[in-house]
Design a protein around this motif. Structure first.
Motif, PDB file in Angstrom:
ATOM      1  N   ALA A   1       0.722  -1.269  -0.025  1.00 56.51           N
ATOM      2  CA  ALA A   1      -0.022   0.058  -0.190  1.00 56.51           C
ATOM      3  C   ALA A   1       0.933   1.410  -0.175  1.00 56.51           C
ATOM      4  N   CYS A   2       2.115   0.966   0.436  1.00 57.55           N
ATOM      5  CA  CYS A   2       2.835   2.401   0.625  1.00 57.55           C
ATOM      6  C   CYS A   2       4.000   2.330  -0.560  1.00 57.55           C
ATOM      7  N   HIS A   3       3.942   1.238  -1.256  1.00 55.53           N
ATOM      8  CA  HIS A   3       5.078   1.068  -2.265  1.00 55.53           C
ATOM      9  C   HIS A   3       6.623   1.149  -1.740  1.00 55.53           C
ATOM     10  N   MET A   4       6.748   0.501  -0.642  1.00 53.86           N
ATOM     11  CA  MET A   4       7.970   0.317  -0.109  1.00 53.86           C
ATOM     12  C   MET A   4       8.447  -1.018   0.542  1.00 53.86           C
TER      13      MET A   4
ATOM     14  N   LEU B   1      18.374  -2.299  -6.288  1.00 50.00           N
ATOM     15  CA  LEU B   1      17.706  -1.017  -6.304  1.00 50.00           C
ATOM     16  C   LEU B   1      17.044  -0.777  -7.779  1.00 50.00           C
ATOM     17  N   ASP B   2      17.738  -0.851  -8.627  1.00 46.46           N
ATOM     18  CA  ASP B   2      17.212  -0.655 -10.024  1.00 46.46           C
ATOM     19  C   ASP B   2      15.908  -1.665 -10.275  1.00 46.46           C
ATOM     20  N   TYR B   3      16.171  -2.764 -10.001  1.00 41.66           N
ATOM     21  CA  TYR B   3      15.300  -3.874  -9.997  1.00 41.66           C
ATOM     22  C   TYR B   3      13.780  -3.279  -9.124  1.00 41.66           C
ATOM     23  N   ALA B   4      14.202  -2.866  -7.978  1.00 42.01           N
ATOM     24  CA  ALA B   4      13.150  -2.534  -7.104  1.00 42.01           C
ATOM     25  C   ALA B   4      12.385  -1.322  -7.601  1.00 42.01           C
ATOM     26  N   PHE B   5      12.892  -0.322  -7.984  1.00 49.83           N
ATOM     27  CA  PHE B   5      12.243   0.655  -8.595  1.00 49.83           C
ATOM     28  C   PHE B   5      11.773   0.774  -9.893  1.00 49.83           C
ATOM     29  N   ASP B   6      12.688   0.188 -10.806  1.00 55.56           N
ATOM     30  CA  ASP B   6      12.183   0.224 -12.265  1.00 55.56           C
ATOM     31  C   ASP B   6      11.386  -0.894 -12.803  1.00 55.56           C
ATOM     32  N   ARG B   7      11.411  -2.063 -12.065  1.00 57.69           N
ATOM     33  CA  ARG B   7      10.592  -3.330 -12.432  1.00 57.69           C
ATOM     34  C   ARG B   7       9.605  -3.377 -11.316  1.00 57.69           C
ATOM     35  N   VAL B   8       9.719  -3.319 -10.322  1.00 61.05           N
ATOM     36  CA  VAL B   8       8.694  -3.599  -9.479  1.00 61.05           C
ATOM     37  C   VAL B   8       7.755  -2.349  -9.024  1.00 61.05           C
ATOM     38  N   GLY B   9       8.254  -1.257  -8.897  1.00 62.75           N
ATOM     39  CA  GLY B   9       7.634  -0.019  -8.956  1.00 62.75           C
ATOM     40  C   GLY B   9       7.450   0.758  -7.571  1.00 62.75           C
TER      41      GLY B   9
ATOM     42  N   ILE C   1      14.677   7.211  -2.125  1.00 60.30           N
ATOM     43  CA  ILE C   1      13.247   7.500  -2.586  1.00 60.30           C
ATOM     44  C   ILE C   1      13.650   7.384  -4.129  1.00 60.30           C
ATOM     45  N   ALA C   2      12.723   6.781  -4.819  1.00 57.71           N
ATOM     46  CA  ALA C   2      12.874   6.691  -6.258  1.00 57.71           C
ATOM     47  C   ALA C   2      13.402   7.783  -7.289  1.00 57.71           C
ATOM     48  N   GLY C   3      12.912   8.987  -6.809  1.00 57.63           N
ATOM     49  CA  GLY C   3      13.182  10.038  -7.409  1.00 57.63           C
ATOM     50  C   GLY C   3      14.865  10.704  -6.958  1.00 57.63           C
ATOM     51  N   ASP C   4      15.071  10.009  -5.956  1.00 53.75           N
ATOM     52  CA  ASP C   4      16.448  10.651  -5.533  1.00 53.75           C
ATOM     53  C   ASP C   4      17.876   9.758  -6.235  1.00 53.75           C
ATOM     54  N   ARG C   5      17.693   8.938  -6.852  1.00 53.86           N
ATOM     55  CA  ARG C   5      18.760   8.002  -7.431  1.00 53.86           C
ATOM     56  C   ARG C   5      19.894   8.927  -8.053  1.00 53.86           C
ATOM     57  N   LEU C   6      21.039   8.603  -7.667  1.00 51.47           N
ATOM     58  CA  LEU C   6      22.220   9.529  -8.048  1.00 51.47           C
ATOM     59  C   LEU C   6      22.956   8.821  -9.434  1.00 51.47           C
ATOM     60  N   TYR C   7      22.353   7.575  -9.649  1.00 46.34           N
ATOM     61  CA  TYR C   7      23.309   6.809 -10.792  1.00 46.34           C
ATOM     62  C   TYR C   7      22.468   6.412 -11.938  1.00 46.34           C
TER      63      TYR C   7
END
Length: 100
Positions: free
Chosen positions: A9-12, A37-45, A94-100
Motif C-alpha cells: 500500500a505504501c510502495h516500499m 535498487l534498479d530492480y526495485a524501482f524500475d521493475r517492481v515500482g 526514494i525513487a526520484g533521488d537516485r544518483l546513478y
C-alpha cells in the motif's frame, strides 16, 4: 541480499544483505545493491527502499551512501544482543533521488 518487509500500500520495502568477510572492500556489495535498487524501482515500482544497520557499522553505511541512500535517523537501543542494547541507523532512498 534481499527485498523484504514489503508494504504494498505504501510502495516500499526493506533491503538487507550479508557478504562473507573474504569479499569485503572489493565494491561487490555496492554493485549488487545498485542492481537490486534498479530492480526495485524500475521493475517492481517501489517508491522507497530502506535499510537498517547497527549504528557504527561504517562499512555498511558507506555502501548505502554510495548507492544514494540518506541517513534518516538513529533508533536508540532498539535491539538487545550479547548482553547490551544496540542502536540502529535507518537509511533510505526514494525513487526520484537516485544518483546513478
Amino acid at each position: 541480499i534481499n527485498l523484504g518487509n514489503v508494504e504494498e500500500a505504501c510502495h516500499m520495502c526493506d533491503t538487507c544483505y550479508m557478504l562473507s568477510p573474504g569479499f569485503w572492500n572489493k565494491g561487490i556489495m555496492t554493485e549488487v545493491l545498485r542492481a537490486v535498487l534498479d530492480y526495485a524501482f524500475d521493475r517492481v515500482g517501489f517508491n522507497r527502499v530502506q535499510a537498517e544497520v547497527f549504528y557504527g557499522n561504517d562499512s555498511s553505511s558507506a555502501v548505502l551512501k554510495k548507492c544514494g541512500m540518506v541517513l534518516e535517523g538513529v533508533a536508540r537501543q532498539k535491539y538487545y544482543k550479547n548482553g547490551k542494547y544496540i542502536d540502529t541507523a535507518l537509511w533510505a532512498i526514494i525513487a526520484g533521488d537516485r544518483l546513478y
